[in-house]
Design a protein around this motif. Structure first.
Motif, PDB file in Angstrom:
ATOM      1  N   VAL A  94      -4.722  -0.431   5.560  1.00 15.04           N
ATOM      2  CA  VAL A  94      -3.669  -0.829   6.219  1.00 15.04           C
ATOM      3  C   VAL A  94      -3.584  -2.331   5.794  1.00 15.04           C
ATOM      4  N   TRP A  95      -3.129  -3.445   5.724  1.00 17.75           N
ATOM      5  CA  TRP A  95      -3.107  -3.992   5.481  1.00 17.75           C
ATOM      6  C   TRP A  95      -2.252  -4.788   6.044  1.00 17.75           C
ATOM      7  N   ARG A 151       3.666  -1.325   3.777  1.00 16.31           N
ATOM      8  CA  ARG A 151       3.224  -0.528   2.461  1.00 16.31           C
ATOM      9  C   ARG A 151       2.197   0.844   2.733  1.00 16.31           C
ATOM     10  N   LYS A 152       2.635   2.401   2.145  1.00 12.38           N
ATOM     11  CA  LYS A 152       2.098   3.022   2.746  1.00 12.38           C
ATOM     12  C   LYS A 152       1.155   3.970   0.824  1.00 12.38           C
ATOM     13  N   HIS A 153       0.573   4.865   1.599  1.00 10.81           N
ATOM     14  CA  HIS A 153      -0.251   5.536   0.351  1.00 10.81           C
ATOM     15  C   HIS A 153       0.691   6.693   0.642  1.00 10.81           C
ATOM     16  N   PRO A 154       1.025   7.297  -0.974  1.00 13.27           N
ATOM     17  CA  PRO A 154       1.847   8.311  -1.170  1.00 13.27           C
ATOM     18  C   PRO A 154       0.645   9.314  -1.011  1.00 13.27           C
ATOM     19  N   ASP A 155      -0.452   9.104  -0.782  1.00 13.57           N
ATOM     20  CA  ASP A 155      -1.734  10.875  -0.315  1.00 13.57           C
ATOM     21  C   ASP A 155      -1.339  10.592   1.232  1.00 13.57           C
ATOM     22  N   ASP A 156      -0.739   9.837   2.242  1.00  8.28           N
ATOM     23  CA  ASP A 156      -1.190   9.887   3.106  1.00  8.28           C
ATOM     24  C   ASP A 156       0.004  11.092   4.432  1.00  8.28           C
ATOM     25  N   ILE A 157      -0.991  12.251   4.167  1.00  8.48           N
ATOM     26  CA  ILE A 157      -0.194  13.245   4.452  1.00  8.48           C
ATOM     27  C   ILE A 157      -0.577  13.502   5.237  1.00  8.48           C
ATOM     28  N   ARG A 158      -1.302  13.455   6.592  1.00  8.46           N
ATOM     29  CA  ARG A 158      -1.878  13.280   7.874  1.00  8.46           C
ATOM     30  C   ARG A 158      -0.680  12.615   8.864  1.00  8.46           C
ATOM     31  N   LEU A 182       5.672  -4.754  11.422  1.00 10.39           N
ATOM     32  CA  LEU A 182       5.628  -5.166   9.672  1.00 10.39           C
ATOM     33  C   LEU A 182       6.690  -4.629   9.455  1.00 10.39           C
ATOM     34  N   LEU A 183       6.052  -5.776   7.960  1.00  9.71           N
ATOM     35  CA  LEU A 183       6.734  -7.288   7.279  1.00  9.71           C
ATOM     36  C   LEU A 183       6.455  -6.902   5.569  1.00  9.71           C
ATOM     37  N   GLU A 184       7.543  -6.868   4.495  1.00 10.17           N
ATOM     38  CA  GLU A 184       7.290  -7.717   3.451  1.00 10.17           C
ATOM     39  C   GLU A 184       6.066  -8.331   2.709  1.00 10.17           C
ATOM     40  N   LEU A 185       5.611  -7.772   1.731  1.00  7.36           N
ATOM     41  CA  LEU A 185       4.677  -9.771   1.533  1.00  7.36           C
ATOM     42  C   LEU A 185       4.746 -10.550   1.567  1.00  7.36           C
TER      43      LEU A 185
END
Lengths: 173, 56
Positions: free
Chosen positions: A96-97, A126-133, A150-153
């Motif tokens: 997470v950034w 922003r989220k990682h597509p493989d964040d299943i958990r 939680l903000l856009e860039l």
């Protein structure tokens, strides 16, 4: 090197490993998050603590001959880049950034800094597509836990600028 | 952008050589806005009363 007094806090951008709403310092190895390896080597049984949500914590050095953090010739202190990459990489699903504001003694380096105190200001949406958990909700859950937006860039960069000095230095890719 | 391929190490502290050391003041905490007081739900619109049939 004597510390030069500056009237403003310093703002930066960094990434954490995020688990169940907690933001953890650490490194990313082969697509996996490894929390604070320095502490793991010195005290393997010590529980890893996330960045506090309700108070400020001074940085610590986990070197064997420790010193007050940040120390010029070490890597200790709360670290952040001066600027946010245009495409912040997500090396693992836990990544997470976000933006931080830093104060106290700060060792300012070429592309970022290490500070005695730092506090999260906002997180990047922003989220990682493989964040299943955690089903891609890590940043959302952490933003709620730390009571930060939680903000856009673009919004994140602008928001950070309200809280301190933003240094215009390119971050390495 | 996703991260680099396998067998890579990504470290947050790679920020170059020290340039200077500063001492900076603590930021003022942004006050958390208080939530707006919840308004009582407005009553549902009243249906028009049926016209009374006039007596014969």
């Amino acid at each position: 090197m004597s510390a030069e007094p500056v009237a403003q806090p310093l703002v930066g951008f960094r990434r954490w490993g995020c688990k169940r709403g907690g933001l953890y310092s650490g490194i990313f190895v082969s697509g996996r998050f490894v929390p604070n390896p320095a502490l793991g080597m010195v005290a393997p049984r010590t529980a890893q603590l996330p960045w506090p949500t309700d108070h400020d914590r001074a940085a610590k050095c986990f070197a064997l001959r420790g010193h007050e953090a940040p120390y010029r010739d070490c890597n200790c202190g709360w670290a952040a880049y001066y600027s946010l990459p245009e495409e912040p990489e997500l090396p693992a699903p836990e990544c997470v950034w976000g933006a931080v504001v830093a104060w106290g003694t700060i060792v300012e380096c070429e592309t970022g800094f290490r500070a005695r105190f730092a506090r999260p200001l906002a997180l990047l949406d922003r989220k990682h597509p493989d964040d299943i958990r955690e089903q891609g909700r890590r940043a959302t859950i952490a933003a709620e836990a730390y009571a930060i937006p939680l903000l856009e860039l673009d919004e994140l960069i602008a928001y950070a600028g309200w809280h301190g000095e933003v240094r215009d230095v390119r971050t390495p890719p | 952008m996703l991260g680099p391929g396998p067998n890579t190490i990504s470290v947050m502290g790679d920020i170059g050589k020290p340039i200077r050391e500063t001492e900076r003041p603590e930021p003022v905490r942004t006050p958390v806005p208080e939530p707006e007081p919840q308004r009582a739900p407005s009553p549902p619109p009243r249906e028009p009363e049926p016209l009374k049939a006039r007596g014969a």
